[in-house]
Design an enzyme around this catalytic site. Sequence first.
Site, PDB file in Angstrom:
ATOM      1  N   HIS A 199       0.809  -1.217   0.000  1.00 15.99           N
ATOM      2  CA  HIS A 199       0.000   0.000   0.000  1.00 15.99           C
ATOM      3  C   HIS A 199       0.846   1.272   0.000  1.00 15.99           C
ATOM      4  O   HIS A 199       1.893   1.349   0.640  1.00 15.99           O
ATOM      5  CB  HIS A 199      -0.953   0.014   1.211  1.00 15.99           C
ATOM      6  CG  HIS A 199      -0.231   0.124   2.520  1.00 15.99           C
ATOM      7  ND1 HIS A 199       0.088   1.321   3.099  1.00 15.99           N
ATOM      8  CD2 HIS A 199       0.234  -0.840   3.341  1.00 15.99           C
ATOM      9  CE1 HIS A 199       0.726   1.110   4.234  1.00 15.99           C
ATOM     10  NE2 HIS A 199       0.832  -0.197   4.411  1.00 15.99           N
ATOM     11  N   HIS A 226      12.653  -1.894 -12.041  1.00  8.89           N
ATOM     12  CA  HIS A 226      12.445  -3.342 -12.151  1.00  8.89           C
ATOM     13  C   HIS A 226      12.373  -3.906 -10.730  1.00  8.89           C
ATOM     14  O   HIS A 226      13.345  -3.827  -9.983  1.00  8.89           O
ATOM     15  CB  HIS A 226      13.607  -3.980 -12.911  1.00  8.89           C
ATOM     16  CG  HIS A 226      13.393  -5.429 -13.208  1.00  8.89           C
ATOM     17  ND1 HIS A 226      13.623  -5.955 -14.446  1.00  8.89           N
ATOM     18  CD2 HIS A 226      12.975  -6.465 -12.446  1.00  8.89           C
ATOM     19  CE1 HIS A 226      13.362  -7.246 -14.431  1.00  8.89           C
ATOM     20  NE2 HIS A 226      12.967  -7.573 -13.217  1.00  8.89           N
TER      21      HIS A 226
END
Length: 172
Positions: A101, A110
């Site tokens: 979150h 990446h």
Amino acid sequence: GFLDNDLSINNVNLVGPSSDAIKYCKDEFELFVAIGNCKVREKIMNSLPDAKCYTAIHPSAVISPSVVIGEGTCVMPDAVINNSAVLGKGCIINTCASVDHDDVIGDFVHISCGARLAGTVTVGKNTWVGIGSTVSNNISIGSDIMIGAGAVVVKDIMEKGTYVGVPARKIK
């Protein structure tokens, strides 16, 4: 179809070399830059300013409806992206990675297979978070940083470089 400079690739719908990408930008095609290297992916995407970039999301990925995903980003199988996370453009969220979150992931980042980012983590542009690594909550990682495989990040990292170990430390 695929564009690749290795024209001998078998078992794919290879339509030509990478240099043909520019001609597809002017058509109805959407392009996806499938290059693992963050800076190379950025360079290619930026060299095609007229391209419509495809955002690839595997059907087994679990993504909260409140997540914002930038163009040309790829979310691989079994990745989990929780509420209010923001992903930049041209990112790779690899297989079984977890972005929790309120995380903010910069452009061309990446997040490798099995990496775990706790809540409220910020990751800067062109950063690579290695396979199986863990980033504790409320951590900031700057741009152009490499987090090694299995590293555990427990404090902010802002200086460019490669960080490995438990806890993650910069190597020369």
